[in-house]
Scaffold this active site. Structure first.
Site, PDB file in Angstrom:
ATOM      1  N   GLY A  82       0.911  -1.237  -0.085  1.00 51.02           N
ATOM      2  CA  GLY A  82       0.016   0.183  -0.005  1.00 51.02           C
ATOM      3  C   GLY A  82       0.815   1.154  -0.043  1.00 51.02           C
ATOM      4  CG  MET A 130       0.018   3.464   5.261  1.00 52.20           C
ATOM      5  SD  MET A 130      -0.751   4.482   6.341  1.00 52.20           S
ATOM      6  CE  MET A 130       0.620   4.349   7.752  1.00 52.20           C
ATOM      7  CB  ALA A 131       1.934  -0.472   5.597  1.00 51.66           C
ATOM      8  CB  VAL A 168      -0.393  -6.323   4.157  1.00 57.00           C
ATOM      9  CG1 VAL A 168      -1.259  -7.205   4.854  1.00 57.00           C
ATOM     10  CG2 VAL A 168      -0.791  -4.843   4.337  1.00 57.00           C
ATOM     11  CE  LYS A 201      -1.523  -0.200   6.791  1.00 53.42           C
ATOM     12  NZ  LYS A 201      -2.828   0.389   7.187  1.00 53.42           N
ATOM     13  CG  ASP A 203      -7.825   4.557   0.329  1.00 56.81           C
ATOM     14  OD1 ASP A 203      -8.195   4.802  -0.647  1.00 56.81           O
ATOM     15  OD2 ASP A 203      -6.831   3.992   0.543  1.00 56.81           O
TER      16      ASP A 203
END
Length: 733
Positions: A21, A23-24, A26, A41, A139
């Site tokens: 994603g 920002m991270a 998974v 995450k 989101d």
């Protein structure tokens, strides 16, 4: 971060990467101590160097960990090792809604409206739950909705959710969200609020029922600008089979102005439920003496024009395509179009249940019962109507008017050929078209009953959820509508306030709500709490519960009677006791004289036996036996009389009446079908009950002495195998 695979972070061994994603990353990981898989995450390393992003990540973990909802992924842990920040969540072993949409697009089969409503209602209630706790997702998109092995949707990745408080947190120089699902205000760089999530839910619903997103372009910026400036392509122009009632939900949710949208996600979820109970306008078919106007030939394989859609559909891995759903939806939509939709304070009501019986599961399981010939259309198909249907799109700033007024110069959005079937008749439309009633329109077989008035609460077993849904109707069956999903065992208070058993969607204990379903709140704390009943003064509620966890020698839960002394708030209830003995019993009802009636046996003496209906004062005194059959259930009282049902006295479920001090038992019904769940009318002149004596579940009524038994209306669905635990309730202002 591929190098993490095979390594151990704290007590979690990384197995594989599941996704990436903004920002991270998974990962799937294994937790040996609890022998389970989890999802981890891990914050991108370049973000961990920035203090504001790290703080944002910590706030997210803390906030999401407080959420407890069956349709929101559960956060288990949060920690960091050096500059490696991570959050541990439950592992959902199922596909995303994005994957399901991709598969359905390949097959040319969007979600059936009922299945879309099931999924979006669950997600909408989850979003509403989070909103009420100060969290906004910002989101929402199909990639953030996963399905469990049982096909239940779970909302994941509150990746940019934050607590909405006095201090506002923003991402410097960034626009949060995914362009295809982003609200106009987010596209303008504004922070947005709960209504931004509602817009995103509207986009998801649009895509589920039409097979495409409303706005698409070559670049993210171009998509954002379309959300801000372009009129919404009407969903029914993209997919003509869509009921107009569902289209109205989408149009309102996708209003450019947040003030014109639903103001809560729960409100949108309820509106979507109602839209499927009573679609406002039937599907336009090609059967009529007038010449049909049909869009491109390549669409003919997608939508049959003169016959009912084929019922057999390929099932997807975890989210079924509802075999027979096309037939059921067609019948439901067409019948819904025969009746004007009455207004209510929060949801679209249903047509009389006598007609809605076509939507019962029996009709679904027997598709041949639905005619395969084309059915006459109800709305006037005039030249002006056709022109508007082909050219209309939503105005940039729609109003709260249920039917949006489209601009006349907006071109028809058609990026891909889509089937449209419209019947044209050369007549002049009135200023405001109103669907006329054809001569062959079926009418309710039961006329309004003289002397009967008020509202009736009843429940229907939902095959999709496996739970009961709460309905309300006028006593003659008119103004019938779904009040709340996964809610059972209702009872009216004298002023119309409702107490019921919340059985899912985050309401897993007793709830109180207004007659329109608003201001719903829990009043007890345990999911085992069942069968509530108001005290005569409307202050207290009695109920049964197995919250103690005790079991009998057969291994079955032991049910006790509890009293909630203040039903205006959520608190612990006290146990009903005889001396120091906690009363064992079920199906309690508060009688008009102030005593509590319940089904139980004489256990408090240490003897057992003597099973039947008992009555007792709330302080544990004055206990007396009213009846002597162990299956005397569903008691209701009026004056000095009670009614109840039993299947032991005469070998079949029948309804009986007795005095409230014991004795004087009289059988009121005598039919091979099931007669049960009796309730008094508010004036005590009549008794309503459910019956299958005509081959399907229906609401019946009789005089208080058992005479003049007649059917009021068929229920819009079945009862479940545990129907004796249910309750109906009759109220009049």
């Amino acid at each position: 971060m591929a190098e993490l695979i095979g390594k151990t972070i704290s007590k979690y061994r990384i197995i594989e990467r599941l996704g990436r994603g903004g920002m991270a990353d998974v990962y799937k990981a294994y937790q040996p101590g609890l022998d389970r898989y989890v999802a981890i995450k891990v914050l991108h390393s370049f973000l961990a160097e920035e203090e504001d992003f790290v703080g944002r990540f910590e706030r997210e973990a803390t906030a999401v960990a407080k959420l407890r909802h069956p349709n929101i992924v559960q956060v288990i842990d949060f920690d960091h090792e050096g500059d490696l920040y991570y959050m541990v969540m439950e592992f959902i072993d199922g596909p995303t809604l994005k994957a399901e949409l991709r598969e359905r697009s390949r097959m040319g089969q969007p979600f059936a409206p009922k299945e879309a409503a099931r999924i979006l209602t669950a997600v909408g209630n989850a979003v509403d739950y989070a909103h009420r706790r100060g969290m906004v997702h910002r989101d929402l998109k199909p990639a953030n909705i996963m399905f469990t092995g049982e096909g239940q949707p779970v909302l994941t990745d509150f990746g940019i959710a934050k607590i909405v408080g006095a201090k506002r947190y923003t991402v410097t120089g960034a626009v949060s969200g995914t362009p295809a699902y982003m609200s106009p205000e987010q596209g303008k760089g504004e922070r947005g609020d709960e209504r931004s999530d509602i817009y995103s839910l509207g986009v998801i619903l649009y895509e589920m029922v039409t097979g495409r997103v409303p706005f698409d372009a070559d670049t993210p910026y171009a998509i954002i600008m379309k959300h801000i400036n372009d009129p919404l392509p009407l969903p029914r122009q993209v997919y003509p089979q869509l009921p107009e009632s569902v289209e109205r939900v989408i149009l309102k949710a996708l209003s450019k102005d947040p003030n014109d949208r639903y103001q809560t996600a729960g409100e949108m979820a309820r509106a979507l439920q109602q839209a499927l109970v009573a679609p406002a306008v039937p599907i336009v078919t090609a059967e009529a003496p007038a010449r049909p106007v049909v869009r491109p030939r390549e669409a003919e394989a997608v939508v049959p024009t003169a016959t009912v859609p084929v019922a057999e559909k390929r099932r997807l891995p975890l989210v079924p395509l509802l075999a027979g759903g096309g037939l059921l939806l067609l019948a439901l939509v067409i019948v819904g179009g025969f009746f004007a939709i009455r207004s209510s304070r929060r949801a679209t009501p249903t047509p009389p249940a006598q007609v809605l019986a076509t939507s019962a599961p029996t009709a679904t399981s027997t598709p041949t019962a639905i005619p395969t010939t084309a059915i006459p259309t109800t709305p006037p198909d005039t030249d002006a109507t056709v022109q508007a249907a082909l050219e209309a799109t939503q105005a940039a700033q729609p109003t709260d008017t249920p039917t949006p007024i489209p601009p006349t110069d907006t071109p028809t959005p058609a990026p891909t050929p889509t089937p449209i079937v419209i019947v044209v008749q050369p007549t002049t439309p009135p200023a405001t078209p109103t669907p006329p009633v054809p001569e062959e329109t079926p009418t309710p077989t039961t006329p309004p009953q003289a002397g009967l008035r008020g509202k009736i609460l009843f429940t229907i077993f939902n095959d999709y959820s496996g739970k009961y849904d709460l309905y309300i109707a006028n006593i003659d069956g008119s103004d019938q509508r779904l009040l709340y999903e996964q809610t059972r065992q209702p009872e009216f208070r004298g002023d119309g306030l409702i107490v019921a058993n919340g059985d899912g969607l985050g309401w897993d204990s007793l709830v109180v709500m207004n007659i329109d379903g608003s201001n719903r709140h829990n009043i007890t704390n345990h999911p085992e709490d069942k069968q509530p009943s108001w005290s005569p003064d409307g202050v207290k509620v009695v109920h049964s519960s197995s919250q103690s966890g005790r079991r009998n020698k057969e291994g079955n839960p032991i049910w006790n009677i509890y009293i909630q002394d203040d039903a205006s708030r959520q608190s612990e209830a006290r146990a009903l006791q005889i001396a120091n003995y906690q009363v064992i019993g079920r199906y309690p009802t508060w009688l008009p004289d102030g005593r509590i009636a319940f089904n139980g046996c004489k256990y408090w003496t240490g003897e057992g036996g003597n099973c039947g209906l008992w009555a007792i004062w709330e302080d544990g005194t004055g206990v007396s036996q009213l009846t002597n059959a162990s299956n005397d259930l569903a008691v209701d009282g009026y004056g000095n009389e009670i009614v109840f049902m039993c299947d032991q006295r005469d070998g079949n479920w029948e309804i009986y009446k007795a005095n409230n001090v014991g004795g004087g038992i009289t059988r009121l019904t005598n039919d091979p079908g099931i007669d049960g769940l009796p309730t008094w009318s508010p004036d005590g002149k009549y008794i309503a009950f459910l019956s299958t004596r005509d081959g399907q579940w229906a609401l019946w009524v009789m005089n208080a002495d058992g005479s003049n038994q007649r059917k009021l209306f068929n229920l819009p669905g079945p009862m479940g195998p545990d129907w004796p635990e249910e309750r109906i309730s009759w109220w009049a202002p």
